[in-house]
Write a protein that holds these residues in place. Sequence first.
Motif, PDB file in Angstrom:
ATOM      1  N   ASP A   1       0.805  -1.216   0.000  1.00 26.78           N
ATOM      2  CA  ASP A   1       0.000   0.000   0.000  1.00 26.78           C
ATOM      3  C   ASP A   1       0.836   1.264   0.000  1.00 26.78           C
ATOM      4  OD1 ASP A   1      -2.366  -1.545   0.198  1.00 26.78           O
ATOM      5  OD2 ASP A   1      -2.039  -1.764   2.345  1.00 26.78           O
ATOM      6  N   GLU A   2       0.149   2.364  -0.236  1.00 26.44           N
ATOM      7  CA  GLU A   2       0.753   3.693  -0.205  1.00 26.44           C
ATOM      8  C   GLU A   2      -0.329   4.641   0.287  1.00 26.44           C
ATOM      9  OE1 GLU A   2       3.451   5.868  -3.380  1.00 26.44           O
ATOM     10  OE2 GLU A   2       1.362   5.837  -4.034  1.00 26.44           O
ATOM     11  N   ALA A   3       0.036   5.581   1.147  1.00 27.25           N
ATOM     12  CA  ALA A   3      -0.940   6.538   1.665  1.00 27.25           C
ATOM     13  C   ALA A   3      -0.274   7.879   1.930  1.00 27.25           C
ATOM     14  CB  ALA A   3      -1.563   6.020   2.967  1.00 27.25           C
ATOM     15  N   ALA A   4      -1.008   8.945   1.669  1.00 30.12           N
ATOM     16  CA  ALA A   4      -0.515  10.286   1.963  1.00 30.12           C
ATOM     17  C   ALA A   4      -0.532  10.489   3.476  1.00 30.12           C
ATOM     18  CB  ALA A   4      -1.394  11.327   1.285  1.00 30.12           C
ATOM     19  N   GLU A   5       0.441  11.229   3.976  1.00 32.20           N
ATOM     20  CA  GLU A   5       0.462  11.532   5.409  1.00 32.20           C
ATOM     21  C   GLU A   5      -0.700  12.460   5.739  1.00 32.20           C
ATOM     22  OE1 GLU A   5       4.057  12.295   7.423  1.00 32.20           O
ATOM     23  OE2 GLU A   5       4.489  10.196   7.115  1.00 32.20           O
ATOM     24  N   GLU A   6      -1.332  12.225   6.845  1.00 30.89           N
ATOM     25  CA  GLU A   6      -2.529  12.969   7.238  1.00 30.89           C
ATOM     26  C   GLU A   6      -2.236  14.359   7.780  1.00 30.89           C
ATOM     27  OE1 GLU A   6      -5.675  12.030   6.704  1.00 30.89           O
ATOM     28  OE2 GLU A   6      -4.897  10.244   5.705  1.00 30.89           O
ATOM     29  N   ASP A   7      -1.003  14.632   8.165  1.00 29.21           N
ATOM     30  CA  ASP A   7      -0.709  15.919   8.796  1.00 29.21           C
ATOM     31  C   ASP A   7      -0.318  17.003   7.789  1.00 29.21           C
ATOM     32  OD1 ASP A   7       1.714  14.828   8.145  1.00 29.21           O
ATOM     33  OD2 ASP A   7       2.672  15.257  10.058  1.00 29.21           O
TER      34      ASP A   7
ATOM     35  N   PRO B   1      -3.051  23.202  -2.472  1.00 29.44           N
ATOM     36  CA  PRO B   1      -3.588  22.691  -3.737  1.00 29.44           C
ATOM     37  C   PRO B   1      -3.290  21.200  -3.889  1.00 29.44           C
ATOM     38  CG  PRO B   1      -2.092  24.561  -4.105  1.00 29.44           C
ATOM     39  CD  PRO B   1      -2.041  24.231  -2.651  1.00 29.44           C
ATOM     40  N   GLY B   2      -4.166  20.476  -4.560  1.00 25.12           N
ATOM     41  CA  GLY B   2      -4.000  19.041  -4.750  1.00 25.12           C
ATOM     42  C   GLY B   2      -2.758  18.678  -5.540  1.00 25.12           C
ATOM     43  N   HIS B   3      -2.243  19.603  -6.339  1.00 29.90           N
ATOM     44  CA  HIS B   3      -1.060  19.305  -7.141  1.00 29.90           C
ATOM     45  C   HIS B   3       0.247  19.698  -6.440  1.00 29.90           C
ATOM     46  CE1 HIS B   3      -2.082  23.488  -8.093  1.00 29.90           C
ATOM     47  NE2 HIS B   3      -0.785  23.651  -8.278  1.00 29.90           N
ATOM     48  N   ALA B   4       0.154  20.188  -5.205  1.00 27.13           N
ATOM     49  CA  ALA B   4       1.356  20.555  -4.444  1.00 27.13           C
ATOM     50  C   ALA B   4       2.090  19.288  -3.979  1.00 27.13           C
ATOM     51  CB  ALA B   4       0.971  21.396  -3.230  1.00 27.13           C
ATOM     52  N   PRO B   5       3.401  19.371  -3.806  1.00 32.99           N
ATOM     53  CA  PRO B   5       4.135  18.212  -3.272  1.00 32.99           C
ATOM     54  C   PRO B   5       3.563  17.789  -1.922  1.00 32.99           C
ATOM     55  CG  PRO B   5       5.666  19.842  -4.108  1.00 32.99           C
ATOM     56  CD  PRO B   5       4.299  20.482  -4.113  1.00 32.99           C
ATOM     57  N   GLN B   6       3.562  16.496  -1.679  1.00 37.83           N
ATOM     58  CA  GLN B   6       3.060  15.980  -0.408  1.00 37.83           C
ATOM     59  C   GLN B   6       3.861  14.761   0.021  1.00 37.83           C
ATOM     60  OE1 GLN B   6      -0.951  14.402  -0.695  1.00 37.83           O
ATOM     61  NE2 GLN B   6      -0.651  13.920  -2.839  1.00 37.83           N
ATOM     62  N   LEU B   7       3.892  14.534   1.318  1.00 36.12           N
ATOM     63  CA  LEU B   7       4.585  13.365   1.860  1.00 36.12           C
ATOM     64  C   LEU B   7       3.686  12.146   1.738  1.00 36.12           C
ATOM     65  CD1 LEU B   7       6.199  14.918   5.050  1.00 36.12           C
ATOM     66  CD2 LEU B   7       7.364  14.215   2.953  1.00 36.12           C
ATOM     67  N   VAL B   8       4.268  11.058   1.245  1.00 35.74           N
ATOM     68  CA  VAL B   8       3.546   9.809   1.037  1.00 35.74           C
ATOM     69  C   VAL B   8       4.372   8.689   1.660  1.00 35.74           C
ATOM     70  CG1 VAL B   8       2.715   8.210  -0.739  1.00 35.74           C
ATOM     71  CG2 VAL B   8       2.522  10.669  -1.094  1.00 35.74           C
ATOM     72  N   VAL B   9       3.693   7.720   2.250  1.00 31.65           N
ATOM     73  CA  VAL B   9       4.387   6.575   2.838  1.00 31.65           C
ATOM     74  C   VAL B   9       3.988   5.311   2.081  1.00 31.65           C
ATOM     75  CG1 VAL B   9       4.782   5.188   4.912  1.00 31.65           C
ATOM     76  CG2 VAL B   9       4.476   7.666   5.108  1.00 31.65           C
ATOM     77  N   LEU B  10       4.995   4.671   1.532  1.00 29.79           N
ATOM     78  CA  LEU B  10       4.851   3.410   0.816  1.00 29.79           C
ATOM     79  C   LEU B  10       5.159   2.297   1.811  1.00 29.79           C
ATOM     80  CD1 LEU B  10       4.673   2.073  -2.067  1.00 29.79           C
ATOM     81  CD2 LEU B  10       7.147   2.341  -2.160  1.00 29.79           C
ATOM     82  N   THR B  11       4.352   1.230   1.837  1.00 30.15           N
ATOM     83  CA  THR B  11       4.552   0.163   2.820  1.00 30.15           C
ATOM     84  C   THR B  11       4.688  -1.203   2.143  1.00 30.15           C
ATOM     85  OG1 THR B  11       2.150   0.064   3.134  1.00 30.15           O
ATOM     86  CG2 THR B  11       3.414   1.367   4.725  1.00 30.15           C
ATOM     87  N   PRO B  12       5.796  -1.418   1.441  1.00 26.26           N
ATOM     88  CA  PRO B  12       5.998  -2.712   0.782  1.00 26.26           C
ATOM     89  C   PRO B  12       6.299  -3.818   1.793  1.00 26.26           C
ATOM     90  CG  PRO B  12       7.982  -1.425   0.619  1.00 26.26           C
ATOM     91  CD  PRO B  12       6.946  -0.534   1.255  1.00 26.26           C
ATOM     92  N   GLU B  13       6.105  -5.051   1.340  1.00 25.68           N
ATOM     93  CA  GLU B  13       6.443  -6.216   2.143  1.00 25.68           C
ATOM     94  C   GLU B  13       7.372  -7.113   1.343  1.00 25.68           C
ATOM     95  OE1 GLU B  13       3.029  -8.346   3.525  1.00 25.68           O
ATOM     96  OE2 GLU B  13       2.057  -6.539   4.275  1.00 25.68           O
ATOM     97  N   LEU B  14       8.293  -7.731   2.033  1.00 21.11           N
ATOM     98  CA  LEU B  14       9.127  -8.755   1.416  1.00 21.11           C
ATOM     99  C   LEU B  14       8.708 -10.078   2.030  1.00 21.11           C
ATOM    100  CD1 LEU B  14      10.831  -6.121   0.934  1.00 21.11           C
ATOM    101  CD2 LEU B  14      12.717  -7.690   0.635  1.00 21.11           C
ATOM    102  N   PHE B  15       8.232 -10.967   1.203  1.00 26.11           N
ATOM    103  CA  PHE B  15       7.735 -12.255   1.646  1.00 26.11           C
ATOM    104  C   PHE B  15       8.826 -13.290   1.415  1.00 26.11           C
ATOM    105  CE2 PHE B  15       4.606 -15.838   1.393  1.00 26.11           C
ATOM    106  CZ  PHE B  15       4.063 -15.655   2.653  1.00 26.11           C
ATOM    107  N   VAL B  16       9.244 -13.961   2.487  1.00 24.26           N
ATOM    108  CA  VAL B  16      10.320 -14.950   2.424  1.00 24.26           C
ATOM    109  C   VAL B  16       9.710 -16.338   2.585  1.00 24.26           C
ATOM    110  CG1 VAL B  16      12.459 -15.754   3.494  1.00 24.26           C
ATOM    111  CG2 VAL B  16      11.930 -13.300   3.434  1.00 24.26           C
ATOM    112  N   LEU B  17      10.061 -17.225   1.672  1.00 19.20           N
ATOM    113  CA  LEU B  17       9.610 -18.614   1.718  1.00 19.20           C
ATOM    114  C   LEU B  17      10.841 -19.486   1.915  1.00 19.20           C
ATOM    115  CD1 LEU B  17       7.357 -18.202  -1.390  1.00 19.20           C
ATOM    116  CD2 LEU B  17       6.535 -18.467   0.942  1.00 19.20           C
ATOM    117  N   ALA B  18      10.913 -20.150   3.064  1.00 20.26           N
ATOM    118  CA  ALA B  18      12.096 -20.946   3.414  1.00 20.26           C
ATOM    119  C   ALA B  18      12.177 -22.218   2.598  1.00 20.26           C
ATOM    120  CB  ALA B  18      12.071 -21.270   4.908  1.00 20.26           C
TER     121      ALA B  18
ATOM    122  N   GLU C   1       5.507  16.392 -11.501  1.00 19.98           N
ATOM    123  CA  GLU C   1       6.617  15.706 -12.153  1.00 19.98           C
ATOM    124  C   GLU C   1       6.254  14.308 -12.654  1.00 19.98           C
ATOM    125  OE1 GLU C   1       9.966  15.766  -9.488  1.00 19.98           O
ATOM    126  OE2 GLU C   1       9.967  17.960  -9.372  1.00 19.98           O
ATOM    127  N   LEU C   2       5.020  13.883 -12.395  1.00 24.88           N
ATOM    128  CA  LEU C   2       4.588  12.546 -12.853  1.00 24.88           C
ATOM    129  C   LEU C   2       4.396  12.565 -14.366  1.00 24.88           C
ATOM    130  CD1 LEU C   2       1.991  11.652 -10.084  1.00 24.88           C
ATOM    131  CD2 LEU C   2       4.356  10.863 -10.275  1.00 24.88           C
TER     132      LEU C   2
END
Length: 131
Positions: A28-34, A40-57, A128-129
């Motif tokens: 997931d990814e979500a914009a910081e709430e603070d 403006p919606g097009h202004a830079p904003q802080l976003v947190v990406l929450t990837p997972e690494l899944f390990v299979l033994a 910049e996207l």
Amino acid sequence: MPGVTTAGRNRVGLSETARPAIVVLDADEAAEEDEPRGRPGHAPQLVVLTPELFVLAGKPAAEIGAELNAFRRRIVRRVLTDATLLGLAGPNGFVRYAGCATALAAGRSMEGEMSLSFAIRYVLRPMELED
């Protein structure tokens, strides 16, 4: 990474012969709430990406815990010190270890599986996207 038979992104259903394996899940990814109100919606904003690494033994049951611990150590060190990730996070961001979960507990499957979670905060610059 040494000792990994299969590596991939957003893959599921890896066979026993493909193990040990590491799969990066975009998660997931979500914009910081603070963020300040009224920006403006097009202004830079802080976003947190929450990837997972899944390990299979890939080890026998008696050795699964040690193998998962070794992979955890190597993965956490590599992710938290990765120059590319740290550069993408920039001076206002971070790359942080958020924890792990395994299938090794009472009432669980006892399979050699572990999920490592990370939080990566960066500045999203909508102007910049590219298309």
